[in-house]
Design an enzyme around this catalytic site. Structure first.
Site, PDB file in Angstrom:
ATOM      1  N   ALA A  61       0.818  -1.327   0.012  1.00  0.00           N
ATOM      2  CA  ALA A  61       0.055   0.047  -0.007  1.00  0.00           C
ATOM      3  C   ALA A  61       0.931   1.246   0.107  1.00  0.00           C
ATOM      4  O   ALA A  61       2.070   1.179   0.146  1.00  0.00           O
ATOM      5  CB  ALA A  61      -0.858  -0.004   1.312  1.00  0.00           C
TER       6      ALA A  61
ATOM      7  N   TYR B 101       4.772   2.439  -1.491  1.00  0.00           N
ATOM      8  CA  TYR B 101       6.020   1.866  -1.594  1.00  0.00           C
ATOM      9  C   TYR B 101       6.104   0.861  -2.644  1.00  0.00           C
ATOM     10  O   TYR B 101       5.204   0.639  -3.561  1.00  0.00           O
ATOM     11  CB  TYR B 101       6.221   1.147  -0.110  1.00  0.00           C
ATOM     12  CG  TYR B 101       6.210   2.356   0.791  1.00  0.00           C
ATOM     13  CD1 TYR B 101       7.215   2.902   1.022  1.00  0.00           C
ATOM     14  CD2 TYR B 101       5.122   2.455   1.600  1.00  0.00           C
ATOM     15  CE1 TYR B 101       7.360   4.061   2.004  1.00  0.00           C
ATOM     16  CE2 TYR B 101       5.050   3.582   2.537  1.00  0.00           C
ATOM     17  CZ  TYR B 101       6.242   4.382   2.694  1.00  0.00           C
ATOM     18  OH  TYR B 101       6.249   5.257   3.704  1.00  0.00           O
TER      19      TYR B 101
END
Ligand SMILES: Cc1cc2nc3c(=O)[nH]c(=O)nc-3n(C[C@H](O)[C@H](O)[C@H](O)COP(=O)(O)O)c2cc1C
Length: 367
Positions: A179, A182
């Site tokens: 999420a 990254y």
């Protein structure tokens, strides 16, 4: 009537004393060499003693290449970093909570790395806006080096090594950080992933690395070691991102992750119920719930809405970030109908480390 969120639950193979989880929060408080320390033991134990049935750690970097994203971020990349987590895991278990390590590869969203000069990414695309001052001084994003096939192999080995290390340190499981912008999120995102090779293009291609990682990890670890993933549309600097495949694509990903052996999916958004996907009237959490996959919901949960969210997602865990940060005893206090502390961002200044928080708390007491 629905079960109280304060009752014990079986979740993804873990027996938890309630449905409250500490959301992963980067606290940039490790030693410069990535080892966890005494201050971090105290930090995590506060949340276990404060009643959280499950703790998810801050994002931990998996390898000593380009995965570290912040100065004083902890790692799980070598034997000494792995050992350094053992006192934390033991202390949290002794306080009757379970603990899962969030494994995070910074990708292009890298502000500091002690091992390499340049981030790696899916393309040369930098994140939108500017880096977060919360985690250190950095004015602009570095331009990432587009990953080669060798880089993909190294990242895969890094993740698998860190997952093995997490199991060796005694963690109950891992959460892959897919999420918030990254590296794993960048793979799925058409903003970052503009590749035309086997890692880019359709959602099936963009998700292949993650699905392979989940399958390999599942085969590698013990059956009772939990493997989950965190997913979002938003990133830390871009709350408007939506991938083109909308709800249909998200449902496909959730089902494919379940087939690959994922134990839970942790959705994160600005609020649990926000409609995040294009061509949809559902939240991310609703789609996961409909697919019948164990679910952790996150985003804007506080003392005023826990009943409503617990009722809307009756089998889900509720992960709290800011509310937990404000008051590590949130769960115990809400259960006892006591008032909870409200978040003051001053505690995270000038950077969001535990030392600054503790200094701020001591000043409040003295005042
Ligand atoms: C100081 C801070 C650090 C964070 N670090 C991480 C992290 O390491 N990994 C992650 O997935 N999310 C991270 N987040 C996001 C939180 O886990 C959570 O998703 C977000 O705060 C929204 O939930 P909330 O409304 O309960 O705070 C961080 C948030 C804060 C405030």
């Amino acid at each position: 009537m629905f079960d109280s969120p304060f009752d014990a639950v079986d979740f993804a193979g873990m027996r938890l004393r309630n449905r409250f989880a500490l959301a992963p929060m980067t606290r940039v408080s490790a030693e410069a060499n990535g080892r966890a320390n005494e201050a971090m033991v105290d930090h995590y134990v506060r949340y276990a003693k404060g009643g959280f049935g499950l703790l998810i750690t801050e994002g931990i970097y998996p390898d000593q290449a380009a995965s570290q994203g912040y100065e004083h971020q902890p790692g799980l990349a070598d034997a000494l970093q792995t050992e350094s987590w053992v006192p934390i895991v033991k202390a949290v278990h002794a306080a009757d909570s379970k603990i899962i390590a969030q494994i995070m590869h910074a990708g292009a969203q890298l502000q500091y790395n002690r091992y390499v000069e340049q981030p790696i990414g899916l393309s040369e695309q930098t994140p939108v806006a500017t880096p977060l001052g919360l985690y250190g001084d950095q004015e602009a994003w570095y331009e990432p080096k587009p990953m080669t096939e060798t880089d993909f192999d190294q990242v895969m080995n890094g993740f698998l090594g860190a997952i093995r290390n997490a199991q060796a340190a005694g963690f109950d499981g891992v959460e892959l950080h897919g999420a918030n912008g990254y590296l794993l999120h960048e793979m799925l995102s058409t903003y970052f992933n503009t590749r035309e090779d086997k890692f880019g293009g359709s959602l099936e291609k963009r998700a292949k690395f993650i699905l392979d990682l989940v399958k390999s990890a599942r085969e590698m670890v013990d059956d009772d070691f939990v493997i989950g993933i965190r997913l979002s549309q938003i990133t830390i600097t871009d709350q408007d991102y939506q991938w083109p495949e909308g709800e249909q694509g998200f449902r496909w990903l959730v089902e494919s992750l379940a087939e690959a052996g994922i134990d839970f999916i942790h959705t994160t958004d600005i609020s649990v119920d926000r409609v995040a996907l294009r061509d949809s009237d559902k939240s991310l959490a609703q789609v996961v719930r409909e697919a019948g996959v164990a679910l952790i919901v996150n985003g804007g949960i506080n003392e005023d809405n826990i009943e409503q969210i617990a009722e809307a997602y009756p089998d889900a865990l509720m992960a709290l970030g800011k509310a937990a940060l404000a008051d590590p005893a949130f769960v115990r206090k809400v259960q006892g109908e006591e008032p909870v502390e409200q978040l003051d961002f001053a505690m995270l200044q000038p950077i969001a480390n535990v030392e600054n928080e503790m200094r701020w708390r001591a000043e409040q007491k003295d005042a």
